[in-house]
Design an enzyme around this catalytic site. Structure first.
Site, PDB file in Angstrom:
ATOM      1  N   LYS A 199      -2.219   6.029  -4.319  1.00 17.08           N
ATOM      2  CA  LYS A 199      -3.421   6.806  -4.087  1.00 17.08           C
ATOM      3  C   LYS A 199      -3.183   8.364  -4.552  1.00 17.08           C
ATOM      4  CE  LYS A 199      -3.383   4.606   0.506  1.00 17.08           C
ATOM      5  NZ  LYS A 199      -2.489   4.598   0.914  1.00 17.08           N
ATOM      6  N   ASP A 211       0.776  -1.251  -0.045  1.00 18.49           N
ATOM      7  CA  ASP A 211      -0.207  -0.022   0.022  1.00 18.49           C
ATOM      8  C   ASP A 211       0.837   1.281   0.026  1.00 18.49           C
ATOM      9  OD1 ASP A 211      -2.837   1.229   0.453  1.00 18.49           O
ATOM     10  OD2 ASP A 211      -1.428   2.097   1.902  1.00 18.49           O
ATOM     11  N   TYR A 237       3.156   9.821   0.864  1.00 13.98           N
ATOM     12  CA  TYR A 237       4.014   9.317   1.730  1.00 13.98           C
ATOM     13  C   TYR A 237       5.301   9.778   1.173  1.00 13.98           C
ATOM     14  CZ  TYR A 237      -0.239   6.437   2.841  1.00 13.98           C
ATOM     15  OH  TYR A 237      -1.464   6.130   3.216  1.00 13.98           O
ATOM     16  N   HIS A 292      -7.458   9.299  -2.509  1.00 13.62           N
ATOM     17  CA  HIS A 292      -6.962   9.215  -1.196  1.00 13.62           C
ATOM     18  C   HIS A 292      -7.849   9.719   0.020  1.00 13.62           C
ATOM     19  CE1 HIS A 292      -2.937   9.092   1.096  1.00 13.62           C
ATOM     20  NE2 HIS A 292      -3.970   8.706   2.166  1.00 13.62           N
TER      21      HIS A 292
END
Ligand code: NAP
Length: 312
Positions: free
Chosen positions: A79, A45, A50, A112
């Site tokens: 995402k 994931d 990030y 997201h």
């Protein structure tokens, strides 16, 4: 590790356990991904947000090059961040992730959150709200499926009303809703709605995200991993509290994506297919529900018009 899977609305199968990568710092996350793949994980994931997709991609690609896995054996999720919600920005947003990951496609692309933000140069600054409708963003995501850049599409952090509205207007139905789920936040109404529509739930922050940056120790309940009820159940099965928290989801066909950068924990978190929680223990875990969220998505005040956590 047994790679048990769940069936998506498209018929594709998705692994029930995956590796989370939020907060896994550069210098750590490549190794975490490699250890995970070496130990049977096939779902990773990721997210543009990030800021570590280049290393995550390096880990995935090293295992493909070594012959440990083939690309088609992996299930890579990433995402679309809120700054790419304008329809013309959706494909460029995906291409940034694909470029960092060094992949030609992802298996699942998630919005997201339903909240759009104005474009920014840096992810470090507090985002300003945009009012792009998430349905408009979704229509642009549908085109990515047609182009073969993403195999399936889904959402994250959508509440029941937002999902209902999206389902009524979408040409391609969302296969997944990725939301926070654990004994302190069981979300029965949302879980029931998704199950009734065949939307697979992906449980994030299964341990309550103990390493999240915005902790409120004065307000937070005792950590899930230290909760005495959960530890008592863990002792009964000869498992850890972490494994009980993961088993709670996989036993109900909910995909779960624990994050760890520690090799021994990555291995431990996958060992959840060799025991069954009894109904009485599931009831005890459900009894811990207190509608407590680790990840509140409080990005500004007043809340965004599509802020999802005022219901459910
Ligand atoms: N869609 C969204 O909005 C959203 C939001 C949040 C999270 N997510 C996804 O969900 C993933 C998981 O959630 P999360 O990162 O918030 O938190 P989490 O998985 O609930 O917790 C991660 C923390 O638990 C520790 N840990 C992992 N395995 C353990 C074990 N067996 N025993 C004890 N401690 C253990 C980790 O430590 P070490 O790393 O030091 O081992 C880390 O501190 C994220 O990484 C991300 O991929 C998505």
């Amino acid at each position: 590790m047994s790679t048990q899977t769940v069936r998506l609305l498209t018929g594709t199968r998705m692994p029930l356990i995956g590796l989370g990568t939020w907060k896994s710092s550069p210098g750590q996350v490549r190794q975490a991904v490699e250890v995970a793949i070496d130990n049977g994980y096939r779902l990773i994931d990721c997210a543009y947000m990030y800021q570590n997709e280049d290393e995550v991609g390096a880990g995935i690609n090293s295992r493909i090059q070594k012959g440990v896995v083939k690309r088609e054996d992996m299930f890579v999720v990433t995402k679309l961040w809120g700054t790419f919600h304008a329809p013309e920005d959706v494909k460029p947003g995906l291409l940034k992730s694909l470029d960092s990951l060094k992949l030609d496609y992802v298996d699942l692309y998630l919005m997201h959150s339903p909240m759009g933000f104005k474009k920014t140069e840096s992810l470090a600054t507090q985002p300003e709200y945009s009012d792009v409708d998430y349905v408009t963003t979704w229509k642009a995501m549908e085109k990515l499926v047609d182009e073969g850049l993403v195999k399936t599409i889904g959402v994250s952090n959508f509440n029941t009303s937002q999902l209902e509205r999206l389902m009524s207007l979408a040409n391609i139905k969302p296969v997944v809703n990725q939301v926070e789920l654990h004994p302190y936040l069981m979300q029965p109404k949302l879980v029931q709605y998704c199950k009734s529509k065949g939307i697979i739930l992906m449980a994030y922050s299964p341990f309550g995200s103990p390493d999240r940056p915005f902790q409120r120790t004065d307000q937070d309940p005792v950590s899930l991993l230290e909760n005495p009820v959960i530890n008592e159940i863990a002792n009964k099965y000869g498992k850890t509290a972490a494994q009980v928290l993961l088993r709670l989801h996989v036993q109900r066909n909910i995909v779960v994506i624990p994050k760890s950068a520690t090799p021994s924990r990555i291995v431990q978190n996958a060992e959840v297919f060799d025991f069954n929680l009894a109904e009485e223990d599931i009831k005890k875990l459900e009894g811990l529900n207190r509608n407590w969220r680790a990840v509140k998505w409080e990005v500004g005040h007043p809340p965004h018009k599509f802020y999802p956590f005022n219901e459910d």
